[in-house]
Design a protein around this motif. Structure first.
Motif, PDB file in Angstrom:
ATOM      1  N   THR A   5       0.850  -1.189   0.000  1.00 32.33           N
ATOM      2  CA  THR A   5       0.000   0.000   0.000  1.00 32.33           C
ATOM      3  C   THR A   5       0.882   1.234   0.000  1.00 32.33           C
ATOM      4  OG1 THR A   5      -0.049   0.117   2.394  1.00 32.33           O
ATOM      5  CG2 THR A   5      -1.738  -1.259   1.331  1.00 32.33           C
ATOM      6  N   PRO A   6       0.333   2.357  -0.406  1.00 33.44           N
ATOM      7  CA  PRO A   6       1.130   3.590  -0.384  1.00 33.44           C
ATOM      8  C   PRO A   6       1.720   3.883   0.981  1.00 33.44           C
ATOM      9  CG  PRO A   6      -0.876   3.934  -1.631  1.00 33.44           C
ATOM     10  CD  PRO A   6      -1.020   2.589  -1.014  1.00 33.44           C
ATOM     11  N   THR A   7       0.977   3.533   2.027  1.00 34.12           N
ATOM     12  CA  THR A   7       1.473   3.827   3.371  1.00 34.12           C
ATOM     13  C   THR A   7       2.687   2.987   3.700  1.00 34.12           C
ATOM     14  OG1 THR A   7      -0.753   4.401   4.064  1.00 34.12           O
ATOM     15  CG2 THR A   7       0.845   3.931   5.800  1.00 34.12           C
ATOM     16  N   THR A   8       2.588   1.639   3.406  1.00 38.12           N
ATOM     17  CA  THR A   8       3.720   0.769   3.720  1.00 38.12           C
ATOM     18  C   THR A   8       4.913   1.079   2.833  1.00 38.12           C
ATOM     19  OG1 THR A   8       2.853  -0.899   2.190  1.00 38.12           O
ATOM     20  CG2 THR A   8       2.190  -1.050   4.503  1.00 38.12           C
ATOM     21  N   ALA A   9       4.671   1.414   1.559  1.00 37.40           N
ATOM     22  CA  ALA A   9       5.794   1.765   0.667  1.00 37.40           C
ATOM     23  C   ALA A   9       6.502   3.023   1.171  1.00 37.40           C
ATOM     24  CB  ALA A   9       5.292   1.977  -0.749  1.00 37.40           C
ATOM     25  N   LYS A  10       5.728   3.995   1.612  1.00 39.65           N
ATOM     26  CA  LYS A  10       6.332   5.222   2.127  1.00 39.65           C
ATOM     27  C   LYS A  10       7.123   4.942   3.380  1.00 39.65           C
ATOM     28  CE  LYS A  10       5.127   9.912   3.572  1.00 39.65           C
ATOM     29  NZ  LYS A  10       4.047  10.887   3.789  1.00 39.65           N
ATOM     30  N   ARG A  11       6.586   4.062   4.244  1.00 37.45           N
ATOM     31  CA  ARG A  11       7.288   3.732   5.480  1.00 37.45           C
ATOM     32  C   ARG A  11       8.601   3.037   5.177  1.00 37.45           C
ATOM     33  NH1 ARG A  11       3.562   0.876   7.782  1.00 37.45           N
ATOM     34  NH2 ARG A  11       2.563   2.684   8.772  1.00 37.45           N
ATOM     35  N   SER A  12       8.592   2.135   4.142  1.00 38.03           N
ATOM     36  CA  SER A  12       9.823   1.416   3.817  1.00 38.03           C
ATOM     37  C   SER A  12      10.877   2.364   3.258  1.00 38.03           C
ATOM     38  CB  SER A  12       9.526   0.298   2.810  1.00 38.03           C
ATOM     39  OG  SER A  12       9.049   0.854   1.599  1.00 38.03           O
ATOM     40  N   ARG A  13      10.407   3.378   2.512  1.00 39.29           N
ATOM     41  CA  ARG A  13      11.383   4.342   1.984  1.00 39.29           C
ATOM     42  C   ARG A  13      11.939   5.228   3.093  1.00 39.29           C
ATOM     43  NH1 ARG A  13       7.446   4.986  -2.138  1.00 39.29           N
ATOM     44  NH2 ARG A  13       6.779   6.941  -1.168  1.00 39.29           N
ATOM     45  N   GLN A  14      11.191   5.480   4.132  1.00 40.94           N
ATOM     46  CA  GLN A  14      11.622   6.382   5.190  1.00 40.94           C
ATOM     47  C   GLN A  14      12.403   5.665   6.272  1.00 40.94           C
ATOM     48  OE1 GLN A  14       8.033   8.202   6.557  1.00 40.94           O
ATOM     49  NE2 GLN A  14       8.042   9.792   4.958  1.00 40.94           N
ATOM     50  N   ALA A  15      12.546   4.366   6.225  1.00 37.97           N
ATOM     51  CA  ALA A  15      13.219   3.637   7.290  1.00 37.97           C
ATOM     52  C   ALA A  15      14.403   2.852   6.752  1.00 37.97           C
ATOM     53  CB  ALA A  15      12.242   2.704   7.995  1.00 37.97           C
ATOM     54  N   PRO A  16      15.443   3.558   6.237  1.00 36.38           N
ATOM     55  CA  PRO A  16      16.630   2.845   5.773  1.00 36.38           C
ATOM     56  C   PRO A  16      17.418   2.309   6.955  1.00 36.38           C
ATOM     57  CG  PRO A  16      17.002   5.195   5.715  1.00 36.38           C
ATOM     58  CD  PRO A  16      15.567   5.009   6.101  1.00 36.38           C
ATOM     59  N   CYS A  17      18.330   1.404   6.665  1.00 37.30           N
ATOM     60  CA  CYS A  17      19.194   0.849   7.712  1.00 37.30           C
ATOM     61  C   CYS A  17      20.227   1.891   8.102  1.00 37.30           C
ATOM     62  CB  CYS A  17      19.889  -0.410   7.191  1.00 37.30           C
ATOM     63  SG  CYS A  17      20.956  -1.199   8.423  1.00 37.30           S
ATOM     64  N   THR A  18      20.266   2.269   9.373  1.00 37.27           N
ATOM     65  CA  THR A  18      21.196   3.294   9.862  1.00 37.27           C
ATOM     66  C   THR A  18      22.056   2.716  10.961  1.00 37.27           C
ATOM     67  OG1 THR A  18      19.639   4.063  11.535  1.00 37.27           O
ATOM     68  CG2 THR A  18      19.501   5.082   9.342  1.00 37.27           C
ATOM     69  N   ALA A  19      23.036   3.525  11.410  1.00 34.04           N
ATOM     70  CA  ALA A  19      23.913   3.080  12.493  1.00 34.04           C
ATOM     71  C   ALA A  19      23.114   2.840  13.768  1.00 34.04           C
ATOM     72  CB  ALA A  19      25.001   4.122  12.727  1.00 34.04           C
ATOM     73  N   ALA A  20      22.045   3.618  13.936  1.00 36.88           N
ATOM     74  CA  ALA A  20      21.242   3.458  15.146  1.00 36.88           C
ATOM     75  C   ALA A  20      20.547   2.099  15.204  1.00 36.88           C
ATOM     76  CB  ALA A  20      20.214   4.582  15.228  1.00 36.88           C
ATOM     77  N   SER A  21      20.308   1.496  14.025  1.00 39.55           N
ATOM     78  CA  SER A  21      19.632   0.206  14.003  1.00 39.55           C
ATOM     79  C   SER A  21      20.588  -0.956  14.202  1.00 39.55           C
ATOM     80  CB  SER A  21      18.891   0.046  12.670  1.00 39.55           C
ATOM     81  OG  SER A  21      19.807   0.047  11.581  1.00 39.55           O
ATOM     82  N   LEU A  22      21.900  -0.718  14.222  1.00 38.10           N
ATOM     83  CA  LEU A  22      22.876  -1.782  14.443  1.00 38.10           C
ATOM     84  C   LEU A  22      22.920  -2.158  15.917  1.00 38.10           C
ATOM     85  CD1 LEU A  22      25.848  -0.542  12.230  1.00 38.10           C
ATOM     86  CD2 LEU A  22      24.282  -2.424  11.728  1.00 38.10           C
ATOM     87  N   PRO A  23      23.172  -3.431  16.214  1.00 42.84           N
ATOM     88  CA  PRO A  23      23.381  -3.816  17.614  1.00 42.84           C
ATOM     89  C   PRO A  23      24.589  -3.072  18.195  1.00 42.84           C
ATOM     90  CG  PRO A  23      23.032  -5.740  16.233  1.00 42.84           C
ATOM     91  CD  PRO A  23      23.190  -4.581  15.308  1.00 42.84           C
ATOM     92  N   GLU A  24      24.521  -2.789  19.477  1.00 43.76           N
ATOM     93  CA  GLU A  24      25.588  -2.012  20.111  1.00 43.76           C
ATOM     94  C   GLU A  24      26.925  -2.727  20.026  1.00 43.76           C
ATOM     95  OE1 GLU A  24      26.562  -0.520  24.604  1.00 43.76           O
ATOM     96  OE2 GLU A  24      24.583  -0.009  23.806  1.00 43.76           O
ATOM     97  N   GLU A  25      26.931  -4.066  20.066  1.00 44.40           N
ATOM     98  CA  GLU A  25      28.180  -4.821  19.994  1.00 44.40           C
ATOM     99  C   GLU A  25      28.871  -4.599  18.652  1.00 44.40           C
ATOM    100  OE1 GLU A  25      25.286  -6.048  20.749  1.00 44.40           O
ATOM    101  OE2 GLU A  25      25.428  -6.486  22.901  1.00 44.40           O
ATOM    102  N   ILE A  26      28.088  -4.650  17.558  1.00 44.43           N
ATOM    103  CA  ILE A  26      28.670  -4.447  16.223  1.00 44.43           C
ATOM    104  C   ILE A  26      29.136  -3.003  16.061  1.00 44.43           C
ATOM    105  CG2 ILE A  26      28.163  -4.464  13.758  1.00 44.43           C
ATOM    106  CD1 ILE A  26      26.248  -6.742  14.238  1.00 44.43           C
ATOM    107  N   LEU A  27      28.333  -2.056  16.549  1.00 42.60           N
ATOM    108  CA  LEU A  27      28.715  -0.650  16.460  1.00 42.60           C
ATOM    109  C   LEU A  27      30.009  -0.389  17.226  1.00 42.60           C
ATOM    110  CD1 LEU A  27      27.950   2.195  15.512  1.00 42.60           C
ATOM    111  CD2 LEU A  27      26.636   2.469  17.624  1.00 42.60           C
ATOM    112  N   SER A  28      30.146  -1.014  18.388  1.00 44.32           N
ATOM    113  CA  SER A  28      31.373  -0.826  19.173  1.00 44.32           C
ATOM    114  C   SER A  28      32.586  -1.377  18.436  1.00 44.32           C
ATOM    115  CB  SER A  28      31.234  -1.519  20.539  1.00 44.32           C
ATOM    116  OG  SER A  28      30.197  -0.936  21.292  1.00 44.32           O
ATOM    117  N   GLU A  29      32.433  -2.549  17.807  1.00 42.68           N
ATOM    118  CA  GLU A  29      33.561  -3.133  17.069  1.00 42.68           C
ATOM    119  C   GLU A  29      33.994  -2.235  15.914  1.00 42.68           C
ATOM    120  OE1 GLU A  29      35.417  -5.753  17.674  1.00 42.68           O
ATOM    121  OE2 GLU A  29      34.330  -6.072  19.561  1.00 42.68           O
ATOM    122  N   ILE A  30      33.021  -1.588  15.270  1.00 41.92           N
ATOM    123  CA  ILE A  30      33.358  -0.675  14.170  1.00 41.92           C
ATOM    124  C   ILE A  30      34.081   0.552  14.700  1.00 41.92           C
ATOM    125  CG2 ILE A  30      32.394   0.805  12.376  1.00 41.92           C
ATOM    126  CD1 ILE A  30      30.116  -1.224  12.085  1.00 41.92           C
TER     127      ILE A  30
END
Length: 817
Positions: A5-30
């Motif tokens: 639906t237009p709503t879900t498509a818009k939500r998928s475009r607005q929610a890219p994978c960011t550093a905030a979505s990474l687990p803290e363990e992986i972010l710390s290793e980086i």
């Protein structure tokens, strides 16, 4: 599958994978892979990152990984004269084998010649001192932080300090052993604690006895110039045996325990005879026969066995195996000649810097890959293979872009090991730093007069304005040069006074004649913020904007005779004197060509040197016109009567060179001289009979002359070339269609090469002043540059004197010497 639906498509475009979505363990290793400067910057990304990167757990893991990387020891810290700041020190980092070093920070008013450095970092931080002022500094090269420690006492006669790490409290501390006018003492200062002050150690150092304390401070002050060594949880000093009342080698090392804050003594290796080495110091022995160092966390004693006339020499490295039992072992005997040293005094000092591993060592091959790093006072590091005995040069500061200046360090080393660490030297508020940075950018755009008033706002602003980094920032701002008039100074206050052309002309003609300089002078163009004013006997280095001035004196010129050219004009005082900048040391240099006992010679002097020094014989005698300074090189035209060439002096290397002149002038009898215009070397050819001057320029990175300007002066009697009058092109005005500023000594004006018109600023003929009178305009750069001196840095602050409408407003009196 149902379509989006237009709503879900818009939500998928607005929610890219960011550093905030990474687990803290992986972010710390980086984040653990980043350099420490990036870590500090990323703390301002968001609150969660700030909390993560500031947490003790992250700091501990980062420090452990940084120490593991540091075992390769493939990066070094080098301390050298600042190329842009007079009398300051620049710090660089450079990887092994690299030709380009990265600038880290600059230390204001600390000359590297008087710097004493602890070359091994203590958990990322390094300690160094300015032996002139007695001030100690702590820095973290990886973050660029550098702060001076509070000066706790006055009247110190001898001083020694080392940086230690307390495993119990996780604090870095500075241990200071000293002697003042009345007693010996030992104080401790803990870093990163804004409320912490210097405090005495738990044990009264007076209980150790006079002899051991005098010998410990004496050997560092007069022989080794090496700070104490931190190893095995203790700080160690080597004692001077001449003051000891114990058998040779016994109780030769003083140890300070960081845990208990008490002192103990250690014996030196039994086969090393300290008394024999130090009591018989002569030219046949090295300058530092033995000293302490740290290797793989253990204390070691380095014994330099170079001897004059001896074919092969060694460096013995004794390791302390048992601190309690005083057990030493001779682990390494390294052949130093001819790879590490040419003779007993070259280099002056050789030491063990540390051990390194090539690549990632594992349990099976760690010993195979481990090498010992050996550093010298000639700014080189060699790698020694204990198994094969081979020695390889891995780093040489003179082969990089670092302008190291001196060939050899006067005290110990000017380089150390680089260690990445996020530790902060001081707990400064990041918000305060941002505000101070913004204030710096605003103040750097102001003229000198406004900055002088800004120094009165508060102590923080005054300290900021007095810093060398601010002076450099202010000078880097592109501003038009100013024209000031030099006039007679007031008795016992200043050699010269400086005022604007407008204020100078406001006086009536008879009063104006009284303000003209009594003696004939020549004024150089601005060079990195300073000018040189020369008379027939003396030279004065000055900053016309701040009114700071210093006479260079004549010490060292007892057998020197000026060139004494016969031709007289407004730009000759009977001497051939030039002014330039040594890019390798950051010093201003006065250069004069004349004769010593009848032989052609060149002498130079910087403001920090006590006397003039001869640097050799110029290849040709030069003309009577002042030289042109371009990019650290002075240029003269040769004396008429010979093949016309250009004599060049590279100020940094003190070497002369002969360059060809413009070919069309080789067989031409026209008068020719050199000037600097728009940063380029320019050749002025004068045709007096035609009333013309032609200016040739040599653009940078080119070796040929290009015809640039033609100046016709027949219609301007005040600037006539007849009767031997010299017209000097001073500057090209960028803001007014490239007009050329011309000076005759009696007239000053702007010439338009396109129209042939000349806009005169003044003429002494029109002011009806005597023909013998001359005016001396000074083209100056708006700057706060100080005149370097050998005095304590505290007495070398900028001095301001402002003149408005004929009266002076002085914040401090001008410097006189």
């Amino acid at each position: 599958m149902a379509p989006d639906t237009p709503t879900t498509a818009k939500r998928s475009r607005q929610a890219p994978c960011t550093a905030a979505s990474l687990p803290e363990e992986i972010l710390s290793e980086i984040l653990l892979l980043l350099p420490s400067r990036s870590i500090l910057r990323f703390r301002v990304v968001c609150r969660s990152w700030a909390a993560l990167l500031s947490s003790p757990a992250f700091k501990d893991v980062y420090a452990a990984k940084a120490r593991a990387r540091a075992r390769r020891m493939d990066k070094f810290v080098v301390f050298a004269p600042s190329p842009n700041a007079n009398g300051s020190m620049a710090v660089y980092s450079c990887a092994r084998g690299a030709a380009v070093a990265d600038p880290l920070f600059t230390v204001d008013r600390v000359r590297v010649d008087f710097m004493c450095l602890s070359s091994k970092p203590c958990h990322g931080t390094m300690l160094f001192s300015d032996t002139r002022s007695g001030v100690y500094w702590v820095c973290n090269p990886s973050t660029g932080e550098c702060v001076p420690l509070p000066k706790q006492r006055r009247g110190l006669m001898q001083s020694s300090a080392g940086l230690v790490y307390d495993d119990r409290t996780k604090e870095r501390k500075v241990v200071h052993l000293f002697k003042d006018m009345t007693h010996f003492g030992c104080d401790i200062y803990a870093l990163c604690n804004p409320t912490q002050q210097w405090r005495p150690a738990n044990q009264d150092v007076q209980l150790l006895g006079f002899n051991i304390l005098k010998s410990v401070l004496g050997i560092e002050d007069s022989v080794t110039k090496i700070p104490p060594v931190f190893a095995n949880g203790c700080l160690h000093w080597l004692a001077y045996p001449a003051y000891m009342d114990t058998p040779d080698g016994q109780d030769a090392i003083l140890c300070f325990s960081v845990d208990t804050e008490t002192f103990t003594r250690l014996n030196a290796p039994s086969s090393v005879h300290l008394a024999a080495e130090y009591k018989e110091l002569d030219e046949n022995l090295p300058a530092v026969p033995m000293h302490l160092a740290e290797l793989e966390g253990s204390l070691c004693l380095v014994h330099d066995l170079r001897r004059r006339g001896q074919g092969r020499s060694w460096l013995d490295v004794w390791m302390l195996r048992d601190h309690v039992a005083n057990e030493w072992s001779l682990d390494h005997r390294i052949v130093v000649t001819p790879l590490l040293a040419r003779d007993v005094h070259s280099p002056r000092f050789i030491t063990v810097l540390g051990s390194s591993s090539d690549g990632d060592s594992c349990a099976g091959n760690e010993q195979e890959k481990k090498k010992i790093l050996i550093a010298t006072s000639q700014h080189q590091v060699h790698a020694y293979d204990p198994k094969e005995g081979g020695i390889q040069l891995v780093f040489s500061a003179p082969k990089t872009n670092i302008r190291i200046g001196r060939k050899e360090a006067a005290a110990a080393l000017w380089l150390g090991l680089y260690e990445d660490n996020v530790v902060q030297v001081e707990g400064a508020n990041s918000r305060d730093k941002e505000v101070l940075s913004a204030v710096t950018k605003i103040l750097a755009r102001l003229p000198v007069k406004s900055i002088a008033h800004s120094m009165l706002v508060c102590r923080q602003w005054r300290s900021l304005i007095e810093s060398e980094s601010f002076i450099i920032s202010h000078m880097s701002m592109k501003r038009p040069k100013r024209i000031l008039m030099a006039s007679n100074g007031r008795p016992r206050r200043a050699f010269f006074e400086f005022t604007t052309v407008g204020n100078w002309l406001e006086a009536a003609s008879p009063a104006l004649a009284d303000t003209l300089v009594n003696d004939k002078v020549i004024c150089s163009k601005p060079c990195h913020g300073l000018n040189l004013i020369s008379t027939n006997t003396d030279d004065f280095m000055c900053n016309p904007c701040t009114r700071a001035i210093k006479c260079l004196g004549r010490h060292g010129k007892s057998h020197f005779t000026p060139a004494g050219h016969e031709r007289r004009h407004a730009f000759s005082v009977g001497r051939n004197i030039g002014f330039g900048f040594d890019q390798s040391t950051g010093e201003h240099v006065a250069v004069e060509i004349g004769y010593i006992n009848g032989t052609l010679a060149c002498v130079i002097k910087t403001s920090s040197e006590k006397q003039w020094n001869c640097i050799g014989k110029p290849p040709r005698m030069v003309s009577d016109m002042p030289p042109a300074h371009v990019d650290g090189t002075l240029y003269w035209t040769s004396e008429p009567g010979h093949e016309r060439v250009i004599v060049a002096l590279d100020i940094s290397t003190r070497e002369f060179n002969v360059l060809p002149c413009e070919p069309s002038l080789n067989n031409d009898r026209r008068h020719a001289f050199l000037v600097e215009l728009k940063g380029m070397l320019s050749l002025v050819a004068v045709d007096a009979s035609a009333g013309e001057m032609v200016i040739w320029t040599m653009p940078k990175n080119m070796s040929s002359w290009v015809g640039a300007y033609k100046i016709c002066l027949d219609e301007h009697p005040d600037y006539s070339l007849a009767k031997g009058q010299v017209v000097m092109p001073v500057e090209i005005d960028d803001g007014n269609d490239g007009r050329i500023l011309l000076n005759t000594g009696r007239a000053l004006g702007y010439y338009d090469a396109k129209t042939g018109e000349l806009d005169s600023m003044y003429s002494l003929d029109q002011l009806k002043l005597p023909r013998s009178s001359l005016a001396f305009p000074v083209l100056c750069q708006e700057s706060l540059a100080r005149i370097q001196d050998d005095n304590s840095p505290a007495s070398s602050l900028p001095r301001f004197a402002m003149k408005d409408a004929g009266h002076a407003s002085t914040l401090s009196t001008p410097t006189q010497r």
